[in-house]
Design a protein around this motif. Sequence first.
Motif, PDB file in Angstrom:
ATOM      1  N   GLN A   1       0.831  -1.212   0.000  1.00  0.00           N
ATOM      2  CA  GLN A   1       0.000   0.000   0.000  1.00  0.00           C
ATOM      3  C   GLN A   1       0.862   1.258   0.000  1.00  0.00           C
ATOM      4  O   GLN A   1       0.566   2.229  -0.695  1.00  0.00           O
ATOM      5  CB  GLN A   1      -0.948   0.000   1.205  1.00  0.00           C
ATOM      6  CG  GLN A   1      -2.129  -0.923   1.002  1.00  0.00           C
ATOM      7  CD  GLN A   1      -2.864  -1.256   2.289  1.00  0.00           C
ATOM      8  OE1 GLN A   1      -2.282  -1.158   3.368  1.00  0.00           O
ATOM      9  NE2 GLN A   1      -4.119  -1.654   2.183  1.00  0.00           N
TER      10      GLN A   1
ATOM     11  N   CYS B   1       2.084   1.771  -3.407  1.00  0.00           N
ATOM     12  CA  CYS B   1       1.014   2.137  -4.345  1.00  0.00           C
ATOM     13  C   CYS B   1       0.640   3.612  -4.234  1.00  0.00           C
ATOM     14  O   CYS B   1       0.312   4.244  -5.237  1.00  0.00           O
ATOM     15  CB  CYS B   1      -0.235   1.298  -4.105  1.00  0.00           C
ATOM     16  SG  CYS B   1      -0.062  -0.395  -4.655  1.00  0.00           S
TER      17      CYS B   1
ATOM     18  N   ARG C   1      -1.745   5.582  -6.655  1.00  0.00           N
ATOM     19  CA  ARG C   1      -1.949   4.908  -7.932  1.00  0.00           C
ATOM     20  C   ARG C   1      -3.293   4.183  -7.919  1.00  0.00           C
ATOM     21  O   ARG C   1      -3.680   3.620  -6.896  1.00  0.00           O
ATOM     22  CB  ARG C   1      -0.831   3.883  -8.198  1.00  0.00           C
ATOM     23  CG  ARG C   1       0.559   4.480  -8.221  1.00  0.00           C
ATOM     24  CD  ARG C   1       0.822   5.336  -9.416  1.00  0.00           C
ATOM     25  NE  ARG C   1       0.767   4.588 -10.669  1.00  0.00           N
ATOM     26  CZ  ARG C   1       0.733   5.171 -11.866  1.00  0.00           C
ATOM     27  NH1 ARG C   1       0.724   6.485 -11.968  1.00  0.00           N
ATOM     28  NH2 ARG C   1       0.715   4.428 -12.948  1.00  0.00           N
TER      29      ARG C   1
ATOM     30  N   ILE D   1      -4.936   1.483  -8.053  1.00  0.00           N
ATOM     31  CA  ILE D   1      -4.987   0.023  -8.011  1.00  0.00           C
ATOM     32  C   ILE D   1      -6.020  -0.371  -6.959  1.00  0.00           C
ATOM     33  O   ILE D   1      -5.905   0.037  -5.808  1.00  0.00           O
ATOM     34  CB  ILE D   1      -3.609  -0.574  -7.652  1.00  0.00           C
ATOM     35  CG1 ILE D   1      -2.579  -0.157  -8.705  1.00  0.00           C
ATOM     36  CG2 ILE D   1      -3.681  -2.095  -7.548  1.00  0.00           C
ATOM     37  CD1 ILE D   1      -1.170  -0.554  -8.380  1.00  0.00           C
TER      38      ILE D   1
ATOM     39  N   LYS E   1      -4.815  -5.666  -4.495  1.00  0.00           N
ATOM     40  CA  LYS E   1      -3.645  -5.733  -3.611  1.00  0.00           C
ATOM     41  C   LYS E   1      -3.766  -6.921  -2.656  1.00  0.00           C
ATOM     42  O   LYS E   1      -2.802  -7.659  -2.439  1.00  0.00           O
ATOM     43  CB  LYS E   1      -3.515  -4.439  -2.789  1.00  0.00           C
ATOM     44  CG  LYS E   1      -3.275  -3.206  -3.636  1.00  0.00           C
ATOM     45  CD  LYS E   1      -3.326  -1.962  -2.760  1.00  0.00           C
ATOM     46  CE  LYS E   1      -3.627  -0.724  -3.599  1.00  0.00           C
ATOM     47  NZ  LYS E   1      -3.988   0.437  -2.802  1.00  0.00           N
TER      48      LYS E   1
ATOM     49  N   LEU F   1       4.007  -7.132  -9.373  1.00  0.00           N
ATOM     50  CA  LEU F   1       3.760  -5.706  -9.590  1.00  0.00           C
ATOM     51  C   LEU F   1       4.225  -5.238 -10.962  1.00  0.00           C
ATOM     52  O   LEU F   1       3.636  -4.341 -11.557  1.00  0.00           O
ATOM     53  CB  LEU F   1       4.478  -4.876  -8.526  1.00  0.00           C
ATOM     54  CG  LEU F   1       3.808  -4.805  -7.158  1.00  0.00           C
ATOM     55  CD1 LEU F   1       4.693  -4.040  -6.194  1.00  0.00           C
ATOM     56  CD2 LEU F   1       2.434  -4.156  -7.271  1.00  0.00           C
TER      57      LEU F   1
ATOM     58  N   ASP G   1       1.646  -2.517 -12.446  1.00  0.00           N
ATOM     59  CA  ASP G   1       1.918  -1.089 -12.528  1.00  0.00           C
ATOM     60  C   ASP G   1       3.422  -0.847 -12.369  1.00  0.00           C
ATOM     61  O   ASP G   1       3.968  -0.984 -11.287  1.00  0.00           O
ATOM     62  CB  ASP G   1       1.143  -0.369 -11.413  1.00  0.00           C
ATOM     63  CG  ASP G   1       1.233   1.152 -11.533  1.00  0.00           C
ATOM     64  OD1 ASP G   1       2.294   1.666 -11.965  1.00  0.00           O
ATOM     65  OD2 ASP G   1       0.255   1.822 -11.182  1.00  0.00           O
TER      66      ASP G   1
ATOM     67  N   VAL H   1       4.590   1.548  -9.514  1.00  0.00           N
ATOM     68  CA  VAL H   1       4.524   0.939  -8.186  1.00  0.00           C
ATOM     69  C   VAL H   1       5.652  -0.082  -8.038  1.00  0.00           C
ATOM     70  O   VAL H   1       6.283  -0.188  -6.990  1.00  0.00           O
ATOM     71  CB  VAL H   1       3.153   0.283  -7.932  1.00  0.00           C
ATOM     72  CG1 VAL H   1       3.128  -0.414  -6.583  1.00  0.00           C
ATOM     73  CG2 VAL H   1       2.046   1.318  -8.009  1.00  0.00           C
TER      74      VAL H   1
ATOM     75  N   TYR I   1       8.295   0.012  -5.114  1.00  0.00           N
ATOM     76  CA  TYR I   1       8.381  -1.126  -4.204  1.00  0.00           C
ATOM     77  C   TYR I   1       9.788  -1.711  -4.210  1.00  0.00           C
ATOM     78  O   TYR I   1      10.376  -1.962  -3.163  1.00  0.00           O
ATOM     79  CB  TYR I   1       7.371  -2.199  -4.613  1.00  0.00           C
ATOM     80  CG  TYR I   1       7.293  -3.345  -3.631  1.00  0.00           C
ATOM     81  CD1 TYR I   1       6.446  -3.279  -2.531  1.00  0.00           C
ATOM     82  CD2 TYR I   1       8.085  -4.478  -3.795  1.00  0.00           C
ATOM     83  CE1 TYR I   1       6.380  -4.321  -1.619  1.00  0.00           C
ATOM     84  CE2 TYR I   1       8.025  -5.524  -2.890  1.00  0.00           C
ATOM     85  CZ  TYR I   1       7.171  -5.439  -1.803  1.00  0.00           C
ATOM     86  OH  TYR I   1       7.125  -6.468  -0.902  1.00  0.00           O
TER      87      TYR I   1
END
Length: 165
Positions: free
Chosen positions: A72, A75, A78, A80, A85, A117, A121, A124, A128
């Motif tokens: 999260q 993200c 974004r 999503i 998730k 991921l 995206d 992200v 990440y």
Amino acid sequence: MLCPYCERDDDRVIDSRASDVGKSIRRRRECQKCNRRFTTFERVEKTSRLMVIKRDGTRVPFDPEKVLRGLQAACGKRPIPEEQKIELVRDVEEELMQIFEREVPSHEVGLRVAHQLKSIDPIVYIRYASEYFDFQDLEDFSRELSDLQDEPPVFPTQSDLFTKK
Ligand SMILES: [Zn+2]
């Protein structure tokens, strides 16, 4: 596992796969005595918790909430969906339980989240990965970015998830 035909406890697993979105594992077995084949469905035991081996060697129980929070954070805003998730974390947990059974090095957890991921995206993914893999310098980071540009994101297949250990 007792053979349902001759009741001998001597079989060989010839195939294992997740069924019903990972709620159980389906195994094809072959009796070593009568050579007949049978199928078992084994429930994934949620109580025998998966342990994560941290970089310093200590072990902590796998915590899906913690993985979700990390996700999260990456993200941010974004677009999503939350369910996606949660689904991702669940998929990763189930995959880890099947491959590692009891103990998994922490980087394997991050690697699998990042891998998924990449196709969801790319932004992200980069966020990440930079958090998780601790890119040493800007050069690492830009190399990763240019890799992404070279190969458009592809959806991972079950088989490449299993071979990319
Ligand atoms: Zn048999």
